[in-house]
Scaffold this motif. Sequence first.
Motif, PDB file in Angstrom:
ATOM      1  N   PRO A 124       2.163   5.209   0.487  1.00  0.00           N
ATOM      2  CA  PRO A 124       1.874   6.194   1.536  1.00  0.00           C
ATOM      3  C   PRO A 124       0.738   7.110   1.114  1.00  0.00           C
ATOM      4  O   PRO A 124       0.365   7.172  -0.060  1.00  0.00           O
ATOM      5  CB  PRO A 124       3.179   6.965   1.689  1.00  0.00           C
ATOM      6  N   SER A 125       0.203   7.840   2.083  1.00  0.00           N
ATOM      7  CA  SER A 125      -0.887   8.773   1.810  1.00  0.00           C
ATOM      8  C   SER A 125      -0.704  10.017   2.668  1.00  0.00           C
ATOM      9  O   SER A 125       0.060  10.018   3.624  1.00  0.00           O
ATOM     10  CB  SER A 125      -2.246   8.123   2.107  1.00  0.00           C
ATOM     11  N   TYR A 165       9.570   8.852   1.934  1.00  0.00           N
ATOM     12  CA  TYR A 165       8.390   9.574   2.410  1.00  0.00           C
ATOM     13  C   TYR A 165       8.479  11.078   2.135  1.00  0.00           C
ATOM     14  O   TYR A 165       7.472  11.708   1.808  1.00  0.00           O
ATOM     15  CB  TYR A 165       8.161   9.322   3.899  1.00  0.00           C
ATOM     16  N   MET A 205       1.250   9.288   6.059  1.00  0.00           N
ATOM     17  CA  MET A 205       0.897   7.986   6.626  1.00  0.00           C
ATOM     18  C   MET A 205       1.430   6.853   5.758  1.00  0.00           C
ATOM     19  O   MET A 205       1.446   6.953   4.536  1.00  0.00           O
ATOM     20  CB  MET A 205      -0.628   7.852   6.726  1.00  0.00           C
ATOM     21  N   ASP A 206       1.858   5.797   6.431  1.00  0.00           N
ATOM     22  CA  ASP A 206       2.171   4.536   5.766  1.00  0.00           C
ATOM     23  C   ASP A 206       1.268   3.508   6.424  1.00  0.00           C
ATOM     24  O   ASP A 206       1.539   3.067   7.552  1.00  0.00           O
ATOM     25  CB  ASP A 206       3.640   4.175   5.918  1.00  0.00           C
ATOM     26  N   GLY A 207       0.174   3.196   5.738  1.00  0.00           N
ATOM     27  CA  GLY A 207      -0.842   2.362   6.369  1.00  0.00           C
ATOM     28  C   GLY A 207      -1.446   3.131   7.531  1.00  0.00           C
ATOM     29  O   GLY A 207      -1.891   4.263   7.369  1.00  0.00           O
ATOM     30  N   ASP A 208      -1.401   2.544   8.731  1.00  0.00           N
ATOM     31  CA  ASP A 208      -1.944   3.239   9.898  1.00  0.00           C
ATOM     32  C   ASP A 208      -0.852   3.889  10.744  1.00  0.00           C
ATOM     33  O   ASP A 208      -1.105   4.323  11.864  1.00  0.00           O
ATOM     34  CB  ASP A 208      -2.792   2.293  10.740  1.00  0.00           C
ATOM     35  N   GLN A 209       0.361   3.990  10.205  1.00  0.00           N
ATOM     36  CA  GLN A 209       1.482   4.564  10.946  1.00  0.00           C
ATOM     37  C   GLN A 209       1.836   5.956  10.417  1.00  0.00           C
ATOM     38  O   GLN A 209       2.069   6.146   9.220  1.00  0.00           O
ATOM     39  CB  GLN A 209       2.707   3.654  10.842  1.00  0.00           C
ATOM     40  N   MET A 233       0.840  -1.171   0.000  1.00  0.00           N
ATOM     41  CA  MET A 233       0.000   0.000   0.000  1.00  0.00           C
ATOM     42  C   MET A 233       0.896   1.251   0.000  1.00  0.00           C
ATOM     43  O   MET A 233       1.775   1.372   0.843  1.00  0.00           O
ATOM     44  CB  MET A 233      -0.890  -0.047   1.247  1.00  0.00           C
TER      45      MET A 233
END
Length: 150
Positions: free
Chosen positions: A3-4, A92, A52-56, A1
């Motif tokens: 990053p966002s 990132y 964010m990277d997933g929930d982190q 997934m």
Amino acid sequence: MPPSLEPITPDNVDAACRIKVSTEQDDYVAPVPHSLAEAYASYRTAWPRLIMDGDQAVGFVMGGFDPEAEVDFFRCGIWRLNVDARHQGAGYGRFAVEALIDEARRRGSKRVTVMWKQGEHGPENFYLKLGFTPTGEEFHGQVVGELFID
């Protein structure tokens, strides 16, 4: 997934405030809580986002978008970029800058600016590798860089 970027909300503000750059970088970028206070005070123009990277939560980026700003390098730019020390070197920062550039395009901007302090542990090489070039201007002891976008 991949990053966002996520807007800062009551649910993630604590995670944003825990983002810490390496000790050597402390003199080059304001801590996230300071940036969030600035975003609150400049709520019409600030664009703070959690990386964010997933929930982190791995970092924080804040842009500024004010096409009417008197000073041209405050019209569209990167105000802050903090990648947590534990997550640096994983792409990132590049992701966040590219996402901010995408937002600038969406808003019709043709130029993105950034300012940096020069020094051994500063972000100058990072921004130069991404294509930013110094304008020859300085603001409060910081180099003003720019990137023209399509």
